[in-house]
Write a protein that holds these residues in place. Structure first.
Motif, PDB file in Angstrom:
ATOM      1  N   PRO A 101      -1.470 -22.080  26.329  1.00  0.00           N
ATOM      2  CA  PRO A 101      -1.190 -22.445  27.731  1.00  0.00           C
ATOM      3  C   PRO A 101      -2.441 -22.802  28.531  1.00  0.00           C
ATOM      4  N   THR A 102      -3.185 -23.778  28.024  1.00  0.00           N
ATOM      5  CA  THR A 102      -4.400 -24.229  28.707  1.00  0.00           C
ATOM      6  C   THR A 102      -4.042 -24.950  29.997  1.00  0.00           C
ATOM      7  N   VAL A 152       1.269 -26.063  33.138  1.00  0.00           N
ATOM      8  CA  VAL A 152       1.612 -24.641  33.144  1.00  0.00           C
ATOM      9  C   VAL A 152       1.839 -24.140  34.561  1.00  0.00           C
ATOM     10  N   THR A 153       1.151 -24.734  35.532  1.00  0.00           N
ATOM     11  CA  THR A 153       1.229 -24.263  36.915  1.00  0.00           C
ATOM     12  C   THR A 153       2.253 -25.039  37.736  1.00  0.00           C
ATOM     13  N   GLN A 194       5.648 -17.034  32.843  1.00  0.00           N
ATOM     14  CA  GLN A 194       6.180 -17.002  31.480  1.00  0.00           C
ATOM     15  C   GLN A 194       5.111 -17.408  30.471  1.00  0.00           C
ATOM     16  N   ALA A 195       4.325 -18.418  30.814  1.00  0.00           N
ATOM     17  CA  ALA A 195       3.310 -18.904  29.882  1.00  0.00           C
ATOM     18  C   ALA A 195       2.259 -17.845  29.603  1.00  0.00           C
ATOM     19  N   VAL A 196       1.778 -17.154  30.637  1.00  0.00           N
ATOM     20  CA  VAL A 196       0.706 -16.184  30.410  1.00  0.00           C
ATOM     21  C   VAL A 196       1.230 -14.895  29.805  1.00  0.00           C
ATOM     22  N   ILE A 215       1.939 -18.617  25.439  1.00  0.00           N
ATOM     23  CA  ILE A 215       2.382 -19.853  24.790  1.00  0.00           C
ATOM     24  C   ILE A 215       3.082 -20.714  25.829  1.00  0.00           C
ATOM     25  N   LYS A 216       3.055 -21.999  25.630  1.00  0.00           N
ATOM     26  CA  LYS A 216       3.865 -22.918  26.424  1.00  0.00           C
ATOM     27  C   LYS A 216       4.562 -23.831  25.433  1.00  0.00           C
TER      28      LYS A 216
END
Length: 956
Positions: free
Chosen positions: A855-856, A883-884, A892-894, A898-899
């Protein structure tokens, strides 16, 4: 010709050409080697008493290190005349008369370090002065460099930087020699490399108050020594309820003596702490209404700083790590910094640009920067991650010449949403590498500082963070496993280093995919892919390996191993098991299983075991040296606030009838039979990915019963055809593929017991063609194809962009990224960089490709992280990962680390196909690809990898 070669070699040595081999300590006497300790003598340590405090302190610490390793004591002298014939000469260029004399006489050459930042040489010199036959000269460009040189020798002799903080015993040696030559280090790649002690209650605070009576110089002396041994030079001290300069006025004095550059946290401007405002401040923390008071308050901070090495935090956030207000405007913030710089210039009597300053673009402050707020160019811009290890912004390459440079504030620990994580290390170094590698490549090189929480549980990632900051080129991605092995060997010796490194790698990976503080009874699927079971089994196997090594280690290494390896592995394995067992207990209660109450008791036992493991760490190990260090509550989180008390997750108890009653459950289903009216059906069997499936025959009463099982065909095997069930029995079902006929078959399995009969259907898929052995690439089975990123069939590189494997990055195996991370954006297609994955599909039509991505974040705010996917020669479909995009999306991603990005594609026919993953822009890191053809089930980690054969994996 030979004479000329020897002459040039002599010149290279004289003028400081770096010797390639940097492992310079040996236990064997070699030609020209320097004997630190030999069979007959111990070298004296010669240091100018007028040199810096930290240089003389380093000499004293070296004296103790030599004794720790060899049981021999070196004598410390302060002049050549008092030194023995064999001497270790230690000094800085600036303040050591001894070193200056050697330079003047041409005995050493310091041209490669003079005037540089924290650089140092170690050189064996014959006859440096009258009466000294041989010397090891450790010379630094400055005081920190000199100290680092001393502790580089200590580390190579066998003294771990963590010898006090983690009770790592020194590696005993009878003799110690330094090989002939000169060894050059530095300057460091990152100028200021530091740690932030934060979120320090209850663990660190409890320990410090018991052992030292508070956060005073007695405590910080141990911190400073650790930092020197780790080649760190920058500290944000503990801040919550603490005031570094007020709690003990010796704190800043001692920091300066040890060569530690002091700063204050992102929300503590002008060298004053939050606690100081609570104690000494008057009126609101509001520059609109209380500017005069705030300026006076800040002025005292700069005056107190005096001429000690410091980096002044500028700017202003709300009191207590909050935004200032909803109406904060950029002009006010710019005025605040302008006024702060006037204070700095007025108090120091120098232009403000002569005092190092940092503006932390943390949380809402980054918004002001994005909206156009700018500060003078001599101020370092400190970018931040999102508190979960994903850097939010980085400078553009065109801005790399900024006078104040750029830095990164990173997190190994955090208190805040969506959940706090404070307990143990959950930071896999491949993730740290990927982010800090990107930061370095984009020239964020002035400051790297990491929030380490209580410091103690983060020994391994702290070591990596600081070693990587010193020299990123030494640790490219493919050497990350080497780093872990070397670190393990440094703490425990070479014998078990490989096994220990594997344990450290795996437990941090497991913690990285879901931090223990974030676990719930339903994190991992209890029904699909046996996910929850596999997670628990993997962690328990790891704990078993750690226990076996612990038993074999000598007594003096057990405490260190418990702290650094065994406790975190056992405790985390236990917590994972506790939550999965809680989930099973609730499920079993719904089915009325006799195992329900037993599982409830198991949860209670695990909850008690968690406490016992922490108690051993705190109270028993090392006779209570680390009491309170494992006081952090980590079970029972409901929000980001930590619970006030340890609370076991709720379990259910049921009352069983005084009789027997049969129930049947099948893998992959929440239902049970004979209660359910639906057909009991096992997940299908497929020759392309042979798996066993299970049926559970369970008791719903207190008395046992007998059961019988019958499969209608002989090639469908059941592990037990009859038996007695007391609580429950798992029956494993598998296909004898050598005897199974081609085609698709529906085979009933009949279970009888206690007057009941349940029929379980088993679907067997055994296509005549293709043969499994003839499949190239991945084979579809069960309605999906699951492919680990590193198991590509081909990597298509170009002259300027290539694919890089990051070992052990991610939740399942490893990651793939495109290098360099500074590459330009490209339109995908043709021969542009991409990864190819051959696969055999049995379906056609619409498919969904699911890309499991790290999730960069889009560090340059260019509209998201971009990549593309395609099938065969179809047009690549560009996917944008943001992601944001919403707060929920980021949460959820952090939490899941994972995304998952999806793309709907079209396959025109069954058979062989190639899935392509395309480079579009930097920042996209792939962990796994899953092609859903209609059978994908819900799970946390995604389905296990599909069968793959004859994959020509071209390792980049």
């Amino acid at each position: 010709m030979k004479r000329r070669f020897l002459f040039l070699l002599a010149v290279f040595v004289l003028f400081g050409v770096r010797v390639r081999a940097q492992n310079f300590v040996t236990i064997k006497r070699r030609a020209g080697a320097f004997p630190v300790v030999s069979a007959h003598q111990t070298a004296a340590i010669c240091v100018d008493s007028s040199d810096y405090f930290v240089v003389n302190k380093a000499a004293e610490m070296l004296q103790k290190d030599i004794r720790r390793v060899t049981d021999k004591k070196s004598v410390i002298t302060h002049s050549f005349s008092a030194a023995s014939p064999i001497a270790i000469i230690i000094g800085s260029i600036q303040k050591s008369a001894l070193i200056r004399q050697l330079i003047k006489e041409g005995k050493i050459n310091v041209g490669n370090i003079k005037g540089k930042w924290e650089a140092y040489n170690l050189q064996v010199v014959d006859h440096p002065e009258k009466g000294i036959k041989k010397a090891l000269v450790i010379v630094g460009s400055d005081r920190q460099g000199t100290a680092y040189g001393v502790f580089t020798l200590s580390r190579q002799m066998g003294v771990s930087p963590w010898h006090w903080w983690a009770d790592v015993p020194p590696k005993k040696k009878k003799t110690v020699f330094v090989k002939k030559g000169m060894y050059h280090y530095g300057p460091p790649a990152v100028k200021y490399r530091g740690i932030f002690i934060n979120d320090e209650a209850p663990a660190l605070s409890g320990w410090v108050n018991e052992k030292f009576g508070g956060f005073n110089h007695k405590f910080y002396r141990h911190v400073f020594k650790l930092m020197l041994r780790l080649r760190a030079n920058y500290l944000w001290p503990a801040m919550w309820g603490k005031s570094f300069a007020v709690d003990d006025t010796l704190n800043p004095v001692l920091a300066n003596k040890y060569g530690i550059v002091m700063g204050t946290a992102h929300n503590e401007p002008m060298m004053r702490s939050v606690q100081e405002w609570k104690t000494f401040g008057h009126g609101p923390w509001n520059y609109r209404t209380n500017a005069d008071t705030l300026r006076a308050f800040w002025r005292k901070g700069i005056r107190r700083m005096d001429d000690r090495q410091s980096i002044v935090t500028v700017g202003m956030r709300g009191n207590g790590d909050k935004p200032m207000s909803d109406t904060t405007n950029i002009k006010l913030l710019e005025k605040i910094i302008h006024d702060q710089r006037n204070i700095i210039a007025s108090v120091t009597g120098k232009p403000a640009s002569k005092t190092p300053q940092v503006w932390a673009l943390y949380k809402e402050v980054q918004k002001y920067y994005d909206q156009g707020m700018r500060v003078p160019k001599d101020i370092t811009l400190l970018y931040s991650d999102d508190n979960w290890g994903n850097i939010r912004r980085l400078p553009e390459l065109k801005d790399s010449s900024r006078a104040g440079g750029f830095g990164v504030y990173y997190h190994f620990d955090y208190v805040g949403g969506p959940r706090s994580y404070k307990w143990l290390n959950t930071n896999p170094i491949p993730k740290v590498w990927e982010q800090m590698h990107m930061a370095y490549q984009y020239h964020a090189r002035r400051i790297w500082i990491v929030n380490v929480g209580d410091l103690k549980p983060m020994e391994f990632p702290i070591s990596f963070f600081l070693d990587y900051a010193w020299n990123p080129k030494k640790w490219p991605a493919n050497r990350l496993p080497d780093y872990t092995r070397q670190w393990a060997a440094q703490q425990f010796g070479k014998k078990y280093a490989g096994e220990i490194a594997s344990i450290i790698t795996k437990y941090t990976k497991y913690n990285g995919r879901r931090k223990p503080d974030l676990l719930s009874p339903h994190t991992y699927s209890l029904f699909h892919y046996r996910e929850a079971e596999r997670v628990v089994n993997d962690y328990n196997k790891l704990a078993s390996k750690a226990r076996n090594i612990y038993k074999q280690l000598p007594k003096d290494k057990k405490a260190a191993f418990y702290q650094l390896v065994l406790y975190p592995v056992e405790a985390c394995a236990n917590v994972n098991d506790l939550y999965v067992t809680t989930g099973k207990n609730r499920w079993y209660a719904h089915q009325g299983r006799a195992m329900t109450n037993i599982l409830a008791d198991s949860v209670k036992d695990m909850f008690a075991r968690d406490s016992l493991l922490s108690r051993y760490y705190n109270k028993v190990m090392k006779n209570g040296k680390w009491n309170h260090m494992m006081d952090q509550i980590h079970i029972g989180f409901k929000s980001w606030h930590q619970p006030k008390h340890r609370k076991m997750p709720a379990v259910r108890h049921i009352t069983l009838p005084d009789s027997a009653a049969m129930g049947v459950a099948v893998q992959g289903s929440r239902q049970w039979w004979p209660r359910s009216d639906s057909t009991a059906e096992l997940p299908s069997f497929n020759k392309f990915q042979p798996q066993m499936r299970y049926i559970e025959v369970f008791n719903r009463g207190q008395k046992p019963f007998d059961y019988r099982v019958e499969a209608s065909v002989p090639w469908l095997k059941v592990s037990s055809k009859q038996g007695r069930v007391y609580r429950q029995k798992r029956l494993w079902v598998h296909v004898d593929w050598q005897k199974a006929p081609a085609g698709t078959h529906q085979v009933p399995i009949i279970i009888q017991g206690q007057g009941k009969k349940v029929t379980v259907q088993a679907k067997i898929i055994n296509p005549k063609r293709p043969k499994r052995r003839n499949i190239k690439g991945f084979a579809e089975a069960y309605g999906y194809v699951s492919m680990e990123a590193v198991h590509y069939s081909r990597a298509v590189n170009t002259e300027h962009i290539h694919w890089q494997k990051i070992p052990d990055l991610g939740r399942t195996l490893s990651g793939m990224m495109a290098e360099p991370v500074t590459a330009d954006t490209l339109n995908p297609g043709g021969d542009s960089p991409h990864l190819e994955y051959d696969m055999y599909l049995t379906h056609s039509g619409k498919i969904q490709v699911r890309a499991y991505m790290l999730p960069t974040l889009d560090v340059h705010d260019k509209g998201g992280v971009k990549f593309a996917v395609s099938i065969d020669d179809q047009q690549p479909k560009i996917i944008t990962m943001d992601v944001t995009k919403s707060h929920r999306s980021w949460q959820q991603a952090v939490m899941q680390n994972i995304k998952i990005m999806t793309a709907n594609l079209q396959v025109n026919s069954p058979g062989r196909h190639t899935l392509k993953f395309w480079y579009v822009a930097p920042g996209a890191v792939l962990e796994k690809l899953v092609v859903d053809t209609g059978g994908l089930k819900k799970s946390y980690l995604g389905p296990p990898e599909s069968y793959h054969g004859k994959v020509k994996n071209i390792n980049p």
